[in-house]
Motif scaffolding. Structure first.
Motif, PDB file in Angstrom:
ATOM      1  N   ASP A   1       0.818  -1.217   0.000  1.00  0.00           N
ATOM      2  CA  ASP A   1       0.000   0.000   0.000  1.00  0.00           C
ATOM      3  C   ASP A   1       0.851   1.267   0.000  1.00  0.00           C
ATOM      4  O   ASP A   1       0.603   2.200  -0.761  1.00  0.00           O
ATOM      5  CB  ASP A   1      -0.976   0.015   1.190  1.00  0.00           C
TER       6      ASP A   1
ATOM      7  N   ASN B   1      -1.808  -3.631   3.848  1.00  0.00           N
ATOM      8  CA  ASN B   1      -1.798  -3.964   5.279  1.00  0.00           C
ATOM      9  C   ASN B   1      -1.838  -2.708   6.156  1.00  0.00           C
ATOM     10  O   ASN B   1      -1.608  -2.769   7.350  1.00  0.00           O
ATOM     11  CB  ASN B   1      -0.597  -4.847   5.621  1.00  0.00           C
TER      12      ASN B   1
ATOM     13  N   ILE C   1      -0.014  -0.193   6.524  1.00  0.00           N
ATOM     14  CA  ILE C   1       1.208   0.290   7.151  1.00  0.00           C
ATOM     15  C   ILE C   1       2.342   0.136   6.142  1.00  0.00           C
ATOM     16  O   ILE C   1       2.307  -0.734   5.276  1.00  0.00           O
ATOM     17  CB  ILE C   1       1.508  -0.497   8.453  1.00  0.00           C
ATOM     18  N   GLY C   2       3.336   1.011   6.241  1.00  0.00           N
ATOM     19  CA  GLY C   2       4.543   0.876   5.433  1.00  0.00           C
ATOM     20  C   GLY C   2       5.723   0.956   6.373  1.00  0.00           C
ATOM     21  O   GLY C   2       6.015   2.022   6.901  1.00  0.00           O
TER      22      GLY C   2
HETATM   23 MG   LIG Z   1       2.026  -1.920   3.733  1.00  0.00          MG
END
Ligand SMILES: [Mg+2]
Ligand SMILES: Cc1ncc(C[n+]2csc(CCOP(=O)(O)OP(=O)(O)O)c2C)c(N)n1
Ligand SMILES: *[C@@H]1O[C@H](CO)[C@@H](O)[C@H](O)[C@H]1NC(C)=O
Ligand SMILES: *[C@@H]1O[C@H](CO)[C@@H](O)[C@H](O)[C@H]1NC(C)=O
Length: 969
Positions: free
Chosen positions: A358, A391, A393-394
Motif C-alpha cells: 500500500d 496492510n 502500514i509501510g
Molecule cells: Mg504496507
C-alpha cells in the motif's frame, strides 16, 4: 416546478425513461390543457429520442402536486441509487481490524442512507419506505423485477456496495464498462459458492498459512517478510490465474515486492519447496558466477498444468531489487515481448499480474509512469491485474502520514481502471472480486486493481517490533483471529467440512513441508540457475556444445549496403507525399550511397537493416525516436495530406525480414527504460534500444541502471543485451544538454584498474564476456555500425552504453566509407593515428588519448598548428572493457612521447578518473599520464556560449603546448 436539464445527467436519464412512460403522459396532458399564457412550455420530445436532444430540451412545467411528487420521488430514488454506486465504498466494511477507514476518512457521506433520518436528504421519509419505485436501467439490483419497495432498494444497495467489498468505478467514462461492473456486483445472489469451491478455498488458505508457520518453526530468527495477516493473497492470485487460464491465457508474468514472496513462489508458482528451504541453510555456497541475491528477490520460471482448468500454464516471476515498484515496467516490457513473439496482438494468451504494497503503490512515481504505458499501442500489454497487499502500514509509517489520497490505489483512476477494495478477512469476497478482475481483463483488456485491505501480524519483518510505533493497532492484531481459523469455523458451522477433514488437510500439508525439508538437506549447493525468470533455450549452445568465445566479422557485403541505403533514401509506397525538406534529406542520402559513404543516420540504418535481414527483431524506443531529437533519423515518414498515414521504409527491406518497431514513448525515462529492459529480457534474438532525448535524462531512470542493468547478471545470472543511446557532447548548449555523465557508467564497470590482464587468445571477446557492461563512444559512423551489429553477433549478451553525437550527426568529416563496413572489417576498440606521426613514431613528442567528438577539434587544431608530426592522436572508442592490449601497443609505439588524456568534459567528470589508472597500469606506471581538459566543476557545462568557447580554446592550448607539463614533471 423544476428545471429539468440541469438535473439530467446521462445516467439518471436512462433510468427516467422507464419511470416516465406513464406519468409523463398525464403530466403533459395536464400541462397542455391548462397552460397559462406566458408559462414557458415546449412540447416534450418523444421518449425514444436521443439523450442529447432530451437533455438540451428545457421546459418549465407546472403540474398537479401529486404527479409532481411522484416524479420527484422517482428522481430522488434514482439519485439515491447512484449515490451508492458512487460512494457506497466509503461506508463498506473494509478494515478487518475495524480501526481505520480504508479511505482514511471516518465521516459518512450524507447521501448514503445509513439510517432512516438520512432519507430527508432526498426529500423522502419513513412513510416512503414501502412505496414501490421503478428501477432505472442503470441498476441491476432488481434482478428480474423492474420495480421494488424503497426499503428493499436500500437493502439491496447495501448488500452490493456496503459489505466487505467496496467497488470504485463510477469515474469510468464508458457506459458499457460501468454496466458490466454494476451487473457483477448488484445482481441479487450473484456471489454464490459451491461447497467444492469453498473447500478449495479452504485448502489454499491452509497452504498459505501453514507455509509461513513452517518457516517460522524452522527458522524463527530469519527474515522472510511473511504474509501473516494477508494469507488470502494466495487464493486471490490462484483465482486470478485459474480464471485467466479458463479464458485462454497460458503465460502469466508476475512482479512482486518482498511481502509474501516465498509463499507465492511455493504455493502459486509451485517452486519445489526444497529449493526454497535450502536457501535458508547458510552453510550453502553459491555455485554459480556472480554475487547472487537474497532469497526474497530471485526470479522464477515454471511451466505446469493448471489443475483447475487442465491447461498448460507458464508462470514467471521477475527478479526484483529492493527498490519497490521498480520491477513494474520491467514486467510490462517482458510481457509485451512475450506477446510479440507469439503473435498475441490482443493479449489473449500472455498477461501480467503486478503486486504492490500500500505504501509503495501510493508513494512511488514509477507506478504512475507504468500506468501511463498501459494504453499506448507500442507499450500496452492489454490489461494488467494489480493486487495491492494493503496492510495499512509501510514499515513503521501510518498511512495517514504516507499518502494524500483517500486510498493507496487512487493512481489507477487516471487510466479508468476499476478498483475493487475488499476486506481480506472475508475470503469468499476476495475470491469473488478476483474472478471479476480476471474477467474484466479478458473482456475489456484494460487494467484493474484488487485492493486487499488486510493487516500485518508481525513487524515489518519477523525481527521487527511493531509496538514502538503502532501500539493500538497491534493490540487489536493480537486479538485478531487468523483468517484460516475464521473461515474453517464458518465452513464447519455450515457443514461444508468437518473438524477432522480440516485437521487432515493441515496435517497433509505439514507433511509435504517436512518431507521437502528433509530433501533440502541433501542439496549441498544452491544453484542460482534454478532461479532464472527468462531462460533462453538454445542460445548458449550450438549443436549441443557451448558456443565458442569468438565474434565473427561484423562487416556487410556491398550489395546489401547499397540496397539498404537505397531504401533508406526512398519512399517505398505509392501515392505518398512527404515533406519537401525531407525529400531533400532523402536525396542527399541517395547521393551518399552513390558516393559509397555513410553518415551517422545511414550507418544506423545499415546496422538495423542488415540485422533485420538475419531475422533479428529490432525495437527502438524513447522520446521522439521516430524522427530523432536532432531530426536526423526519419524512420517514420508521414503523408503530408492524409492524417496518420505513415510509412516505415525499414519494414520494406527484405522478403521475410524480421519486423522493425520504432516507437515514440511517453515522456518517461524510468518507466520506459524499465520497459525496454524487460522487453530485451524475453529473447536474445532481438536488438532492443532505448534512446534518451539528451543523455543526461538517463538519471531519471537511474534506478533501472543501478539495480538492473549494471549488476543484473551478477545478481540474477541473467544476461541482457539492451542498448542505451545517450546523446552526449559539450556544444555550448548549457549545463542540461551537454553531458550524458559518462563518469557514472565508467565508475560502475567491474574491471580492475590496477591489474594488467593476461592477454590470452580472443582477449577482446573474453574481456567482453567478463564485464558487466560495455561502454563506447564512437567517433565514426562505421564504428557505430559495427558496435551495433557486434551486439547481436557476440555469443552472449551484455548491456551496451553508447554515447552518441549531436553535432557529429552532420559534421562533414564524420563520415565513413563503405570500405570500412565491408566483410572482414570489424569494430575498432582503438583507432590509432594514421598520419605523419604514425609514420615516424620515434619523433613524436606527445600522444593525445581521447574519445568521441573532441577528436575532431584536436585534429583541426593540430593541423592549424602544423604539429602533425609531433603529436599523435589515439582514439579510445571502447572505454569499457578497457582495451589494455591495444593501448599498450600504442604507448610502446611512441617511446619518447608524453602521454596525455584529453577530454572536453570537466576534470571531475567524463572519462579521466576511469582512464588514468588504467593507462598507468598499461604502461606499468613508467610515465605520468597528464590531463588536458576543463577544470573541475559542479555543473556539467557553462550556460554561456562565450565561456564555452574560451574553455575549449584553453584545453586545446594545453593539449598542444609541449611545455605545458614541464614544470609539473
Ligand atoms: Mg504496507
Ligand atoms: C524505493 C524504496 N524505498 C524505500 C524502501 C525501504 N522499504 C522497504 S519496505 C518499506 C515499506 C513498504 O511498505 P508497503 O509498500 O506498504 O509494503 P509492506 O511492507 O507493508 O508489505 C520501505 C519503505 C524500499 N525498499 N524501496
Ligand atoms: C502440456 O504440455 C506438455 C508438454 O509440452 C504436453 O505434452 C501436453 O500435451 C500439454 N497438455 C495440455 C493439456 O495441453
Ligand atoms: C558525393 O561526392 C561528390 C564528389 O566527390 C561530392 O561533390 C558530393 O558532395 C558528394 N555527395 C555527398 C552527399 O556526400
Amino acid at each position: 416546478m423544476f428545471l429539468l436539464s440541469s438535473l439530467l445527467e446521462q445516467e439518471v436519464l436512462l433510468g427516467l425513461q422507464t419511470v416516465l412512460d406513464r406519468s409523463w403522459d398525464i403530466f403533459f396532458r395536464n400541462a397542455n390543457a391548462g397552460a397559462a399564457p406566458g408559462t414557458a412550455y415546449q412540447s416534450p420530445p418523444p421518449l425514444s429520442t436521443s439523450l442529447s436532444t432530451l437533455s438540451q430540451a428545457q421546459f418549465l412545467v407546472q403540474a398537479q402536486p401529486n404527479v409532481d411528487k411522484l416524479v420527484e420521488d422517482h428522481l430522488a430514488v434514482q439519485s439515491l441509487i447512484r449515490a451508492y454506486q458512487i460512494r457506497g465504498h466509503h461506508v463498506a466494511q473494509l478494515d478487518p481490524l475495524g480501526i481505520l477507514d480504508a479511505d482514511l476518512d471516518s465521516s459518512l457521506p450524507a447521501d448514503i442512507v445509513t439510517s432512516t433520518d438520512k432519507l430527508g436528504f432526498y426529500g423522502l421519509d419513513e412513510s416512503d419506505l414501502d412505496k414501490v419505485f421503478h428501477l432505472p436501467t442503470t441498476t441491476f439490483i432488481g434482478g428480474n423485477e423492474s420495480a421494488l419497495p424503497l426499503r428493499e432498494i436500500i437493502r439491496r444497495l447495501e448488500m452490493a456496495y456496503c459489505q466487505h467489498i467496496g467497488v470504485e468505478f463510477m469515474f469510468i467514462n464508458d457506459l458499457e464498462q460501468c454496466q458490466w461492473i454494476r451487473q457483477k456486483f448488484e445482481t441479487p445472489g450473484i456471489m454464490q459458492f459451491t461447497n467444492e469451491e469453498k473447500r478449495t478455498l479452504l485448502a489454499r488458505l491452509v497452504r498459505s498459512t501453514r507455509f509461513e508457520e513452517f518457516l517460522h518453526r524452522k527458522w524463527s530468527s530469519e527474515k522472510r517478510f511473511g504474509l501473516e495477516g494477508c494469507e488470502v493473497l494466495i487464493p486471490a492470485l490462484k483465482t486470478i490465474i485459474d480464471k485467466s487460464s479458463e479464458k485462454g491465457v497460458d503465460y502469466v508474468i508476475m512482479g512482486m515486492p518482498h511481502r509474501g514472496r516465498l509463499n507465492v513462489l511455493a504455493n502459486v508458482i509451485r517452486k519445489e519447496l526444497e529449493q526454497i528451504f535450502c536457501q535458508f541453510d547458510s552453510k550453502l555456497e553459491a555455485a554459480d558466477e556472480g554475487s547472487g541475491d537474497v532469497k526474497y528477490h530471485l526470479g522464477m520460471y515454471h511451466r505446469r498444468i493448471n489443475r483447475v482448468t487442465d491447461r498448460n500454464i507458464t508462470l514467471s516471476l521477475v527478479a526484483n531489487p529492493s527498490h519497490l515498484e521498480a520491477a513494474d515496467p520491467v514486467v510490462q516490457g517482458k510481457t509485451k515481448a512475450e506477446q510479440f513473439y507469439c503473435g498475441d496482438t490482443e493479449g489473449k494468451k500472455v498477461m501480467s499480474i503486478l503486486l504492490h504494497g500500500d505504501a509503495a503503490f501510493a508513494g512511488q512515481g514509477i507506478v504512475y509512469e507504468t500506468f501511463h504505458l498501459s494504453d499506448l499501442p507500442s507499450y500496452t500489454t492489454h490489461g494488467t491485474v494489480h493486487v495491492v497487499v494493503n496492510n495499512q502500514i509501510g514499515f513503521t509509517t501510518d498511512p495517514r502520514m504516507a499518502r494524500s489520497s483517500p486510498y493507496p490505489t487512487d493512481v489507477a483512476r487516471v487510466v479508468n481502471a476499476p478498483i475493487f477494495h475488499v476486506n481480506a478477512d472475508d475470503p469468499e469476497a476476495v475470491v469473488y472480486v478476483c474472478n471479476v478482475a480476471a474477467e474484466w481483463r479478458s473482456t475489456f483488456h484494460k487494467d484493474v486493481v484488487v485492493d486487499l485491505v488486510c493487516y500485518r501480524r508481525n513487524g515489518h519483518n519477523e525481527m521487527d517490533e511493531p509496538m514502538f510505533t503502532q501500539p493500538l493497532m497491534y493490540k487489536q492484531i493480537r486479538k485478531q483471529k487468523p483468517v484460516l481459523q475464521k473461515y474453517a469455523e464458518l465452513l464447519i458451522s455450515q457443514g461444508v467440512v468437518n473438524q477432522l477433514e480440516y485437521e487432515e488437510e493441515i496435517a497433509k500439508y505439514d507433511k509435504i513441508c517436512e518431507e521437502a525439508h528433509a530433501r533440502s538437506k541433501d542439496e549441498k549447493i544452491l544453484h542460482i540457475k534454478h532461479w532464472l525468470d527468462s531462460p533462453w533455450p538454445g542460445f548458449f549452445t550450438l549443436d549441443g556444445q557451448p558456443r565458442s568465445m569468438t565474434c565473427p566479422s561484423t562487416g556487410l557485403n556491398e550489395e546489401d549496403l547499397t540496397h539498404i541505403g537505397q531504401v533508406a533514401s526512398s519512399v517505398p509506397v505509392e501515392d505518398f507525399t512527404i515533406h519537401g525538406g525531407l525529400s531533400r534529406i532523402l536525396k542527399t542520402r541517395g547521393e551518399m550511397v552513390k558516393n559509397r559513404t555513410v553518415d551517422w543516420a545511414l550507418a544506423e540504418y545499415m546496422a538495423f537493416g542488415s540485422l533485420l535481414k538475419e531475422g533479428i527483431h529490432i525495437r527502438l524506443s524513447g522520446q521522439d525516436v521516430e524522427r530523432g531529437t536532432f531530426s536526423h533519423r526519419h524512420h517514420v515518414l508521414h503523408d503530408q495530406n492524409v492524417d496518420k498515414r505513415i510509412c516505415i521504409p525499414m519494414n520494406h527491406l527484405w522478403p521475410n525480414q524480421a519486423p522493425y518497431t520504432v516507437c515514440n514513448s511517453s515522456l518517461s525515462e524510468y518507466g520506459v527504460l524499465g520497459f525496454e529492459l524487460g522487453f530485451a529480457m524475453a529473447s536474445p534474438n532481438a536488438l532492443v534500444l532505448w534512446e534518451a532525448q539528451f543523455g543526461d535524462f538517463h538519471n531519471t531512470a537511474q534506478c533501472i541502471i543501478d539495480q538492473f542493468i549494471c549488476p543484473g547478471q551478477a545478481k540474477w545470472v541473467r544476461q541482457n543485451g539492451i542498448v542505451l543511446l545517450l546523446p552526449h557532447g559539450m556544444e555550448g548548449m548549457g549545463p542540461e544538454h551537454s553531458s550524458a555523465r559518462p563518469e557514472r557508467f565508467l565508475q560502475m564497470c567491474n574491471d580492475d584498474p590496477d591489474v594488467f590482464p593476461k592477454l590470452l587468445d580472443d582477449f577482446d571477446v573474453r574481456q567482453l564476456y567478463e564485464c558487466n557492461w560495455i561502454v563506447v563512444n564512437c567517433s565514426t559512423p562505421a564504428n557505430f555500425f559495427h558496435v551495433l551489429r557486434r551486439q547481436i553477433l557476440l555469443p552472449f549478451r551484455k548491456p551496451l552504453i553508447i554515447f552518441t553525437p549531436k553535432s557529429l550527426l552532420r559534421h562533414p568529416e564524420a563520415r565513413s566509407s563503405f570500405d570500412d563496413m565491408l566483410p572482414g572489417t570489424h569494430f575498432l576498440r582503438v583507432i590509432p593515428d594514421s598520419g605523419p606521426a604514425a609514420q615516424n613514431p620515434e619523433q613524436v613528442k606527445r600522444v593525445l588519448f581521447c574519445t568521441g567528438k573532441v577528436y575532431y577539434d584536436l585534429t583541426r587544431e593540430r593541423k592549424a598548428r602544423q604539429m602533425e608530426a609531433d603529436v599523435a592522436i589515439t582514439r579510445v572508442e571502447q572505454l569499457s572493457p578497457f582495451p589494455f592490449d591495444l593501448l599498450q601497443k600504442e604507448a610502446q609505439k611512441y617511446p619518447a612521447a608524453e602521454l596525455v588524456w584529453c577530454q572536453e568534459e570537466h576534470k571531475n567528470q567524463g572519462y579521466y578518473d576511469y582512464v588514468k589508472p588504467r593507462l598507468r597500469t598499461t604502461i606499468n606506471r613508467a610515465k605520468p599520464v597528464w590531463y588536458a581538459g576543463r577544470e573541475p566543476a559542479a555543473a556539467p557545462a557553462t550556460g554561456n556560449k562565450k565561456t564555452h568557447l574560451t574553455e575549449l580554446q584553453r584545453l586545446l592550448d594545453t593539449a598542444f603546448n609541449l611545455d605545458a607539463f614541464k614544470d609539473l614533471a
